[in-house]
Design a protein around this motif. Sequence first.
Motif, PDB file in Angstrom:
ATOM      1  N   THR A 125       1.189 -14.717  20.937  1.00 36.50           N
ATOM      2  CA  THR A 125       0.455 -13.460  20.988  1.00 36.50           C
ATOM      3  C   THR A 125       1.328 -12.339  20.405  1.00 36.50           C
ATOM      4  N   PRO A 126       0.791 -11.141  20.201  1.00 41.46           N
ATOM      5  CA  PRO A 126       1.586 -10.067  19.581  1.00 41.46           C
ATOM      6  C   PRO A 126       2.794  -9.616  20.383  1.00 41.46           C
ATOM      7  N   THR A 127       2.936 -10.052  21.626  1.00 43.88           N
ATOM      8  CA  THR A 127       4.020  -9.567  22.485  1.00 43.88           C
ATOM      9  C   THR A 127       5.384  -9.678  21.819  1.00 43.88           C
ATOM     10  N   ALA A 128       5.710 -10.867  21.334  1.00 42.43           N
ATOM     11  CA  ALA A 128       7.040 -11.091  20.751  1.00 42.43           C
ATOM     12  C   ALA A 128       7.240 -10.255  19.493  1.00 42.43           C
ATOM     13  N   TYR A 129       6.246 -10.252  18.610  1.00 36.31           N
ATOM     14  CA  TYR A 129       6.380  -9.534  17.344  1.00 36.31           C
ATOM     15  C   TYR A 129       6.452  -8.023  17.569  1.00 36.31           C
ATOM     16  N   ALA A 130       5.647  -7.512  18.510  1.00 37.87           N
ATOM     17  CA  ALA A 130       5.660  -6.074  18.791  1.00 37.87           C
ATOM     18  C   ALA A 130       7.023  -5.632  19.311  1.00 37.87           C
ATOM     19  N   LYS A 131       7.643  -6.451  20.147  1.00 40.02           N
ATOM     20  CA  LYS A 131       8.970  -6.114  20.671  1.00 40.02           C
ATOM     21  C   LYS A 131       9.990  -6.076  19.529  1.00 40.02           C
ATOM     22  N   ARG A 139      10.947   5.674  13.325  1.00 41.46           N
ATOM     23  CA  ARG A 139      10.178   6.684  12.595  1.00 41.46           C
ATOM     24  C   ARG A 139       8.872   6.126  12.033  1.00 41.46           C
ATOM     25  N   ARG A 140       8.893   4.907  11.567  1.00 35.87           N
ATOM     26  CA  ARG A 140       7.701   4.302  10.963  1.00 35.87           C
ATOM     27  C   ARG A 140       7.165   3.174  11.844  1.00 35.87           C
ATOM     28  N   ARG A 141       7.347   3.310  13.135  1.00 32.70           N
ATOM     29  CA  ARG A 141       6.940   2.247  14.053  1.00 32.70           C
ATOM     30  C   ARG A 141       5.434   2.000  14.004  1.00 32.70           C
ATOM     31  N   GLY A 142       4.644   3.070  13.970  1.00 29.73           N
ATOM     32  CA  GLY A 142       3.196   2.914  13.939  1.00 29.73           C
ATOM     33  C   GLY A 142       2.740   2.148  12.715  1.00 29.73           C
ATOM     34  N   LEU A 143       3.236   2.539  11.533  1.00 30.75           N
ATOM     35  CA  LEU A 143       2.862   1.860  10.301  1.00 30.75           C
ATOM     36  C   LEU A 143       3.325   0.407  10.308  1.00 30.75           C
ATOM     37  N   ALA A 144       4.563   0.167  10.762  1.00 25.95           N
ATOM     38  CA  ALA A 144       5.086  -1.201  10.799  1.00 25.95           C
ATOM     39  C   ALA A 144       4.251  -2.082  11.722  1.00 25.95           C
ATOM     40  N   LEU A 147       0.787  -2.687   9.996  1.00 28.04           N
ATOM     41  CA  LEU A 147       0.842  -3.680   8.920  1.00 28.04           C
ATOM     42  C   LEU A 147       1.003  -5.088   9.473  1.00 28.04           C
ATOM     43  N   SER A 148       1.846  -5.260  10.471  1.00 30.35           N
ATOM     44  CA  SER A 148       2.068  -6.599  11.020  1.00 30.35           C
ATOM     45  C   SER A 148       0.827  -7.108  11.729  1.00 30.35           C
ATOM     46  N   MET A 149       0.197  -6.237  12.523  1.00 34.20           N
ATOM     47  CA  MET A 149      -0.984  -6.669  13.261  1.00 34.20           C
ATOM     48  C   MET A 149      -2.207  -6.817  12.370  1.00 34.20           C
ATOM     49  N   ALA A 150      -2.110  -6.332  11.114  1.00 33.60           N
ATOM     50  CA  ALA A 150      -3.180  -6.589  10.156  1.00 33.60           C
ATOM     51  C   ALA A 150      -3.322  -8.080   9.885  1.00 33.60           C
ATOM     52  N   VAL A 336      -4.799  -4.129  19.027  1.00 29.63           N
ATOM     53  CA  VAL A 336      -3.516  -4.728  19.402  1.00 29.63           C
ATOM     54  C   VAL A 336      -2.335  -3.834  19.049  1.00 29.63           C
ATOM     55  N   ASP A 337      -2.340  -3.228  17.837  1.00 31.37           N
ATOM     56  CA  ASP A 337      -1.214  -2.366  17.509  1.00 31.37           C
ATOM     57  C   ASP A 337      -1.251  -1.083  18.330  1.00 31.37           C
ATOM     58  N   LEU A 338      -2.455  -0.640  18.727  1.00 32.37           N
ATOM     59  CA  LEU A 338      -2.543   0.515  19.613  1.00 32.37           C
ATOM     60  C   LEU A 338      -1.912   0.222  20.974  1.00 32.37           C
ATOM     61  N   ILE A 339      -2.179  -0.964  21.519  1.00 36.43           N
ATOM     62  CA  ILE A 339      -1.567  -1.331  22.799  1.00 36.43           C
ATOM     63  C   ILE A 339      -0.045  -1.324  22.676  1.00 36.43           C
ATOM     64  N   ALA A 340       0.467  -1.894  21.588  1.00 35.15           N
ATOM     65  CA  ALA A 340       1.916  -1.938  21.387  1.00 35.15           C
ATOM     66  C   ALA A 340       2.498  -0.540  21.262  1.00 35.15           C
TER      67      ALA A 340
END
Length: 428
Positions: A125-131, A139-144, A147-150, A336-340
């Motif tokens: 699940t996204p847990t590992a990747y988000a961490k 600074r670019r955490r939201g964009l990163a 893009l990953s959760m895309a 998912v990226d919003l939760i992260a």
Amino acid sequence: MNTSHASGHKLFYGWWVVCAALVGMIVSQGPVLVFTFGIFMKPLAAEFGWTRSQISLALTVAILSAAFFTPWVGKLVDRHGARQVALPALTLFGLGVATLAFLPSNLVIFYLWFCCIGVLSAGGTPTAYAKAISQWFVRRRGLALGLSMAGIGLGAGLMPMIAQQAVGAVGWRGGFAVIGVVVLVGMLIVAWKLRNCPADMGLHADNQAAGAGPKPELTGLTKQQALRDRNFWLIAIAFFLAALAINGCSVHFVPMLTDRGVSPADAARTAAVIGLALIAGRVAAGYLLDYLFAPFVTLFFFSGPVLGIYLLYSGATGTEAVVSAALIGLGVGAEVDLIAYLTARYFGLKAFGEIYGYLFAIFCVGTALGPLLMGTGQTVLGSYDLVLLGFVGCMILSCALMGFVGKYPDLGAAGGPVSGKRTLASPA
């Protein structure tokens, strides 16, 4: 010599981590289990004589199993690292999906099989990747993250088409085998580039020189503190309701359209629009999160599915169905990226994996119950209409709850504003 700054002319390795996470998301639980499930629903019903509600229950069991283990997975990620958790989990998940090719005509075994696969999917699940990404970027955490959760969007678009082609060519058993092999190939790509944090490679977050710029120190709330926080429960309930409605519609999108006379191939192509819109939603939401107040971004992306689901309730086919799929996909795209991002900004990185695990587990419960409600509504009432109308109400309530989420807390470097400039991302 500072390797991070000296090699600044090269691509910052954090973006390779984003690429690895993107591939991991393509072969994760959502695309592999949720978005392909509708493709296998009618073939399973035809061969075994099971109803759609009986078949949908298997997906519910799988996702609930994953939800139960996700906080534990988050704790493992906090303790051992994303790479050490994601790689073995993806391997076992791929093997589990492939072995569905040997599924017998027994409902109990069917449910047990999906229960095991659900447990195995929890590590992917996204847990590992988000961490990992939250440590590579500030600074670019939201964009990163966006893009990953895309990758979930790419997977939601690709996996149903791969499953449809495989089922058409070699039957549903061969289809499960093909999807399992795709997961294993994805695992190899993730293993190639995924690294836990910049320090593992002598680098610094955002490719900064040592001591420069904001840093993702592991500060923030503990799990116990987060569970007592009002914002945690506002976010949790809002995303539970959104998952219930959006994923319930997504799973049954193909059989819903075929019930209205749309061919299976055309229905699968229309459903693929959900995945394409999901990609746009992921990237757009991620970009906006770096500049705007996250609850406002969430509310915006949750507004689209209100209309999208209402169109389905109104009997959408053709162009209206495509519009509905796009609006629903934008909502899925933001989730998912919003939760992260919300986890990092409201609760910090100290116990990010575990706190995110709890929020994602609650989100997964909604994902699990939504398809079951849809299947039960169709089986008992002969129509999806009443459930769809209820889902419209769920999305409206979800938007309202996000409107009550408070301003970002002061968590120091981990959760505070990333710059001194006051914007909508850092309201007073």
